[in-house]
Design a protein around this motif. Sequence first.
Motif, PDB file in Angstrom:
ATOM      1  N   LEU A 138      -0.292  -6.315  -6.896  1.00  0.00           N
ATOM      2  CA  LEU A 138      -1.223  -6.894  -5.932  1.00  0.00           C
ATOM      3  C   LEU A 138      -1.561  -5.896  -4.836  1.00  0.00           C
ATOM      4  O   LEU A 138      -2.731  -5.720  -4.479  1.00  0.00           O
ATOM      5  N   LEU A 139      -0.575  -5.219  -4.312  1.00  0.00           N
ATOM      6  CA  LEU A 139      -0.799  -4.230  -3.252  1.00  0.00           C
ATOM      7  C   LEU A 139      -1.702  -3.101  -3.738  1.00  0.00           C
ATOM      8  O   LEU A 139      -2.621  -2.667  -3.024  1.00  0.00           O
ATOM      9  N   VAL A 140      -1.483  -2.636  -4.950  1.00  0.00           N
ATOM     10  CA  VAL A 140      -2.337  -1.584  -5.533  1.00  0.00           C
ATOM     11  C   VAL A 140      -3.771  -2.101  -5.683  1.00  0.00           C
ATOM     12  O   VAL A 140      -4.741  -1.388  -5.373  1.00  0.00           O
ATOM     13  N   LEU A 141      -3.928  -3.321  -6.148  1.00  0.00           N
ATOM     14  CA  LEU A 141      -5.266  -3.894  -6.326  1.00  0.00           C
ATOM     15  C   LEU A 141      -5.979  -4.086  -4.989  1.00  0.00           C
ATOM     16  O   LEU A 141      -7.195  -3.875  -4.894  1.00  0.00           O
ATOM     17  N   ILE A 142      -5.252  -4.482  -3.972  1.00  0.00           N
ATOM     18  CA  ILE A 142      -5.843  -4.626  -2.636  1.00  0.00           C
ATOM     19  C   ILE A 142      -6.340  -3.266  -2.153  1.00  0.00           C
ATOM     20  O   ILE A 142      -7.467  -3.140  -1.654  1.00  0.00           O
ATOM     21  N   ALA A 143      -5.523  -2.240  -2.299  1.00  0.00           N
ATOM     22  CA  ALA A 143      -5.927  -0.890  -1.888  1.00  0.00           C
ATOM     23  C   ALA A 143      -7.140  -0.423  -2.692  1.00  0.00           C
ATOM     24  O   ALA A 143      -8.078   0.169  -2.132  1.00  0.00           O
ATOM     25  N   ALA A 144      -7.150  -0.707  -3.992  1.00  0.00           N
ATOM     26  CA  ALA A 144      -8.293  -0.332  -4.829  1.00  0.00           C
ATOM     27  C   ALA A 144      -9.557  -1.044  -4.364  1.00  0.00           C
ATOM     28  O   ALA A 144     -10.634  -0.435  -4.316  1.00  0.00           O
ATOM     29  N   PHE A 145      -9.435  -2.322  -4.014  1.00  0.00           N
ATOM     30  CA  PHE A 145     -10.605  -3.047  -3.523  1.00  0.00           C
ATOM     31  C   PHE A 145     -11.137  -2.407  -2.248  1.00  0.00           C
ATOM     32  O   PHE A 145     -12.349  -2.212  -2.104  1.00  0.00           O
ATOM     33  N   VAL A 146     -10.260  -2.087  -1.323  1.00  0.00           N
ATOM     34  CA  VAL A 146     -10.691  -1.474  -0.061  1.00  0.00           C
ATOM     35  C   VAL A 146     -11.438  -0.168  -0.350  1.00  0.00           C
ATOM     36  O   VAL A 146     -12.515   0.082   0.209  1.00  0.00           O
TER      37      VAL A 146
ATOM     38  N   PRO B  53      -5.931  -6.587   7.007  1.00  0.00           N
ATOM     39  CA  PRO B  53      -4.774  -7.426   7.390  1.00  0.00           C
ATOM     40  C   PRO B  53      -4.033  -7.961   6.156  1.00  0.00           C
ATOM     41  O   PRO B  53      -2.803  -8.072   6.166  1.00  0.00           O
ATOM     42  N   TYR B  54      -4.765  -8.248   5.131  1.00  0.00           N
ATOM     43  CA  TYR B  54      -4.202  -8.698   3.858  1.00  0.00           C
ATOM     44  C   TYR B  54      -3.296  -7.606   3.284  1.00  0.00           C
ATOM     45  O   TYR B  54      -2.166  -7.876   2.858  1.00  0.00           O
ATOM     46  N   ALA B  55      -3.777  -6.375   3.296  1.00  0.00           N
ATOM     47  CA  ALA B  55      -2.970  -5.249   2.809  1.00  0.00           C
ATOM     48  C   ALA B  55      -1.691  -5.108   3.629  1.00  0.00           C
ATOM     49  O   ALA B  55      -0.600  -4.897   3.068  1.00  0.00           O
ATOM     50  N   ALA B  56      -1.812  -5.228   4.941  1.00  0.00           N
ATOM     51  CA  ALA B  56      -0.631  -5.100   5.802  1.00  0.00           C
ATOM     52  C   ALA B  56       0.375  -6.214   5.501  1.00  0.00           C
ATOM     53  O   ALA B  56       1.581  -5.956   5.385  1.00  0.00           O
ATOM     54  N   TRP B  57      -0.092  -7.446   5.359  1.00  0.00           N
ATOM     55  CA  TRP B  57       0.809  -8.570   5.103  1.00  0.00           C
ATOM     56  C   TRP B  57       1.466  -8.437   3.732  1.00  0.00           C
ATOM     57  O   TRP B  57       2.675  -8.669   3.593  1.00  0.00           O
ATOM     58  N   VAL B  58       0.693  -8.076   2.721  1.00  0.00           N
ATOM     59  CA  VAL B  58       1.266  -7.928   1.385  1.00  0.00           C
ATOM     60  C   VAL B  58       2.205  -6.721   1.341  1.00  0.00           C
ATOM     61  O   VAL B  58       3.215  -6.748   0.634  1.00  0.00           O
ATOM     62  N   GLY B  59       1.919  -5.694   2.127  1.00  0.00           N
ATOM     63  CA  GLY B  59       2.860  -4.584   2.243  1.00  0.00           C
ATOM     64  C   GLY B  59       4.193  -5.059   2.802  1.00  0.00           C
ATOM     65  O   GLY B  59       5.265  -4.735   2.268  1.00  0.00           O
TER      66      GLY B  59
END
Length: 168
Positions: free
Chosen positions: A125-133, A149-155
């Motif tokens: 999920l974290l990788v996918l969030i970063a890819a989306f950004v 903020p989503y990336a920070a929380w999932v991190g």
Amino acid sequence: MRKSEDNSAGHLRNPRMNAGDIGALVVFILVVFGGGSAIGVSTLPGDWYAGLTKPPFNPPNWIFGPVWSVLYIAIAVAGWRTWRYNRTGRAMKVWYAQMLANFAWSPVFFAAHWIGLAFAVILLLLVLIAAFVILAWPQDRLSALLFTPYAAWVGFASVLNGAILLLN
């Protein structure tokens, strides 16, 4: 919105929205917020989670609902904006993939009690969030920023999941 309607700075123009656009936004919010809320309610932490050894930085359970509520609205808006820009583009495909991973984590962790698999899911999920950004940034910086903020929380949640895995 189609690619031809973006401006040279890589930002979406602010075109007038029609009823279909508003309806699509409502659908995105209902699916993301409603789906996330339904999964959250159906996979409450319960006695199993209460019995786990947790790290000292584990937040109180009550914080997760409000945080995820705000994040789900931001995720929905980013998805809707990306969908309007390019419904079949890579950013939209990654957005769908991260939603699947997001919705999978709670059942894997709280219902199946598979801490290790949940850790793998949250890292994906974290990788996918970063890819989306990364993919959204050139076409719509607001959508990319809505995911930060989503990336920070999932991190943080990834570190928490990893710590729980190590402690149990």
